[in-house]
Scaffold this active site. Structure first.
Site, PDB file in Angstrom:
ATOM      1  CB  CYS A  32      39.265  11.370 -79.020  1.00 25.41           C
ATOM      2  SG  CYS A  32      37.847  10.316 -79.290  1.00 25.41           S
ATOM      3  CE  LYS A  37      42.346   7.126 -76.215  1.00 28.73           C
ATOM      4  NZ  LYS A  37      41.669   6.576 -77.346  1.00 28.73           N
TER       5      LYS A  37
HETATM    6  N1  SAJ Z   1      43.397  16.465 -88.070  1.00 25.74           N
HETATM    7  C1  SAJ Z   1      44.106  17.505 -88.655  1.00 25.74           C
HETATM    8  N2  SAJ Z   1      45.278  17.204 -89.307  1.00 25.74           N
HETATM    9  C2  SAJ Z   1      45.740  15.929 -89.401  1.00 25.74           C
HETATM   10  C3  SAJ Z   1      45.034  14.880 -88.783  1.00 25.74           C
HETATM   11  C4  SAJ Z   1      43.856  15.183 -88.123  1.00 25.74           C
HETATM   12  O1  SAJ Z   1      43.701  18.674 -88.604  1.00 25.74           O
HETATM   13  O2  SAJ Z   1      46.792  15.746 -90.034  1.00 25.74           O
HETATM   14  C5  SAJ Z   1      42.157  16.767 -87.343  1.00 25.74           C
HETATM   15  C6  SAJ Z   1      40.922  16.076 -87.917  1.00 25.74           C
HETATM   16  O3  SAJ Z   1      40.382  16.796 -88.991  1.00 25.74           O
HETATM   17  C7  SAJ Z   1      40.014  16.041 -86.717  1.00 25.74           C
HETATM   18  C8  SAJ Z   1      40.986  15.834 -85.553  1.00 25.74           C
HETATM   19  O4  SAJ Z   1      42.261  16.231 -86.036  1.00 25.74           O
HETATM   20  O5  SAJ Z   1      39.344  17.278 -86.537  1.00 25.74           O
HETATM   21  C9  SAJ Z   1      41.075  14.423 -85.019  1.00 25.74           C
HETATM   22  O6  SAJ Z   1      40.989  13.463 -86.068  1.00 25.74           O
HETATM   23  P1  SAJ Z   1      41.847  12.120 -86.082  1.00 25.74           P
HETATM   24  O7  SAJ Z   1      41.483  11.377 -87.314  1.00 25.74           O
HETATM   25  O8  SAJ Z   1      43.275  12.431 -85.907  1.00 25.74           O
HETATM   26  O9  SAJ Z   1      41.431  11.351 -84.769  1.00 25.74           O
HETATM   27  P2  SAJ Z   1      40.024  10.894 -84.100  1.00 25.74           P
HETATM   28  O10 SAJ Z   1      39.661  11.935 -83.085  1.00 25.74           O
HETATM   29  O11 SAJ Z   1      39.005  10.560 -85.117  1.00 25.74           O
HETATM   30  O12 SAJ Z   1      40.473   9.550 -83.359  1.00 25.74           O
HETATM   31  C10 SAJ Z   1      41.542   9.610 -82.439  1.00 25.74           C
HETATM   32  C11 SAJ Z   1      42.528   8.493 -82.776  1.00 25.74           C
HETATM   33  N3  SAJ Z   1      43.752   8.685 -82.012  1.00 25.74           N
HETATM   34  C12 SAJ Z   1      44.967   8.699 -82.612  1.00 25.74           C
HETATM   35  O13 SAJ Z   1      45.107   8.594 -83.806  1.00 25.74           O
HETATM   36  C13 SAJ Z   1      46.146   8.855 -81.722  1.00 25.74           C
HETATM   37  C14 SAJ Z   1      41.903   7.140 -82.461  1.00 25.74           C
HETATM   38  O14 SAJ Z   1      42.834   6.101 -82.660  1.00 25.74           O
HETATM   39  C15 SAJ Z   1      41.391   7.127 -81.007  1.00 25.74           C
HETATM   40  O15 SAJ Z   1      40.786   5.885 -80.678  1.00 25.74           O
HETATM   41  C16 SAJ Z   1      40.357   8.219 -80.871  1.00 25.74           C
HETATM   42  O16 SAJ Z   1      41.007   9.470 -81.122  1.00 25.74           O
HETATM   43  C17 SAJ Z   1      39.784   8.157 -79.471  1.00 25.74           C
HETATM   44  O17 SAJ Z   1      38.636   7.701 -79.340  1.00 25.74           O
HETATM   45  O18 SAJ Z   1      40.493   8.478 -78.508  1.00 25.74           O
END
Ligand code: SAJ
Length: 406
Positions: free
Chosen positions: A259, A205
């Site tokens: 996360c 995880k």
């Molecule tokens: N972000 C970027 N660029 C990108 C993708 C995301 O800057 O290309 C930023 C987003 O704006 C945000 C952050 O990253 O600030 C995280 O967003 P996210 O959509 O990537 O992820 P979370 O935090 O909403 O959810 C993640 C997910 N993990 C993965 O995709 C590996 C989710 O599946 C997990 O369950 C969750 O963390 C968790 O609870 O751990």
């Protein structure tokens, strides 16, 4: 279900919708009240209707104190404290809370994202509190209590779909622990369940989120380099991604949420000398808000009068109402401190500002009103509603688009 937050509440509701009798336990009286009225305390697509249904059917109810049950799922926060050290006190408190009502044959599952070794720690707390029961550490497959780690993996904004359709990694303290946990998840999970050890599941995880963090840091680093070299990073990434084995993520103002901005530190804490890349990625992403402020500073330096700066978006990512660990909030706080102009904040997904911004004397501004007054438009979150802005509305304004949507 211990913890009725972003993970616990939807998960509890999905189990209840399959006909199981679910008792939700939370320390927050407001949350308990809302859940018992069938109302979620946060926004998540389709959760309203589901929660109303299961509460009306009497399948889910919330309370402050754990009651006897066949299975206990723990979905409480695992934040970090100063120095990026994991704080597993909520897991420990949950274990203390369920210990008195545990009975032989029960299953205990930790869903919270946790440092390696936390499931064993939770089991040790239960064992110390209940010397009358046999636990896996001392009795292996003969234990009375089965204990497993099954980390949640759902994406906020798509929780109800992903909680059912994602594959699950189920790490047991013994094989039977994992099998019994799988039998429970199979009631709701359509994806595959993969059995392993608790420690492997914990690390898997953390690695999933560290993987994403490192990849976003790579994109952010490219954006910093491209700025220096006068190259449009969005166009460059679009072209690089035409390669069949390249998939660069999107740069932005930083990484938020509770996360991805947190979990990689658990790996760093476990292996500080070896987690070189993971630490560097965290630092790169945490450094982005300050860079955004530098960009604004450069743009306003040449302006004849004190500008009005409209900050669009406060949420940690697009189309959610969650402001936790949001880089956009960080940017706004830094902008106020830098005193570069009058700051307007727009966040259509919330009705009130968090105390951090309220205390700075800021107020929420309507989107159109902010656009009308702004000299500088700083796009911080790629909400769908912002993407619809017409070019003519942005004409004559200094536009800083940190998400590459315009
Ligand atoms: N972000 C970027 N660029 C990108 C993708 C995301 O800057 O290309 C930023 C987003 O704006 C945000 C952050 O990253 O600030 C995280 O967003 P996210 O959509 O990537 O992820 P979370 O935090 O909403 O959810 C993640 C997910 N993990 C993965 O995709 C590996 C989710 O599946 C997990 O369950 C969750 O963390 C968790 O609870 O751990």
């Amino acid at each position: 279900m211990l913890g009725l937050g972003y993970i616990g509440l939807p998960t509890a509701a999905v189990f209840a919708d399959r006909g199981l009798d679910v008792i939700g336990v939370d320390v927050n009286a407001d949350v308990i009240g809302k859940v018992n009225r069938g109302t979620p305390h946060f926004g998540e697509p389709n959760l309203d209707a589901l929660l109303r249904r299961v509460v009306e059917n009497g399948k889910l109810r919330a309370t402050a104190t754990p009651e006897p049950a066949d299975a206990f799922l723990i979905a409480v926060p695992t934040p970090f404290r100063d120095g990026h050290k994991a704080d597993i006190s909520y897991v420990e408190a949950a274990a203390e809370a369920i210990a008195p009502v545990l009975a032989a044959g029960n299953l205990v599952i930790l869903e919270s994202t946790s440092p390696v070794g936390t499931t064993e720690r939770m089991a040790a707390i239960l064992a110390a509190a209940r010397p009358d029961l046999r636990f896996p550490a001392g009795h292996g497959e003969l234990s009375d209590i089965r204990i497993a780690h099954c980390p949640e993996r759902v994406l906020p904004g798509r929780i109800l779909d992903e909680v059912v359709n994602n594959d699950r990694v189920i790490g047991g303290l013994t094989r039977k622990c994992a099998q019994q946990a799988m039998a429970l998840y199979k009631i709701v999970v359509a994806g595959d369940c993969h059995l392993t050890t608790a420690r492997t599941a914990e690390m898997a995880k953390l690695s999933e989120n560290a993987f994403r963090d490192v990849n976003i840091a790579f994109a952010n680093e490219l954006s910093v380099i491209c700025d220096r070299l006068g190259i449009d990073v969005w166009d460059m990434i679009r072209l690089a991604n035409l390669h069949p084995r390249v998939g660069i993520l999107r740069p932005g103002p930083g990484v938020g949420g509770h996360c991805i901005a947190v979990d990689p530190w658990f790996i760093v804490e476990s292996a500080p000398e070896d987690a070189v890349l993971i630490r560097a990625a965290r630092e790169r992403n945490d450094g982005m808000p300050a860079r955004v402020v530098d960009k604004v500073r450069q743009r306003v330096a040449t302006m004849a009068h004190r500008p009005v700066i409209a900050c669009l978006g406060l949420a940690y990512k697009a189309d959610v109402d969650d402001l936790r660990e949001s880089p956009a909030v960080d940017v706004v706080v830094r902008l106020v401190a830098a005193d570069l102009g009058e700051i307007l904040v727009v966040e259509p997904h919330v009705s009130a500002l968090p105390p951090t911004l309220d205390d700075l004397g800021l107020t929420l501004t309507d989107f159109d009103a902010a656009l009308g007054r702004a000299d500088v438009v700083l796009l911080l979150v790629d909400h769908r509603v912002f993407a619809k802005v017409g070019r003519e509305q942005l004409r004559d304004k200094a536009v800083i688009d940190t998400r590459g949507i315009w």
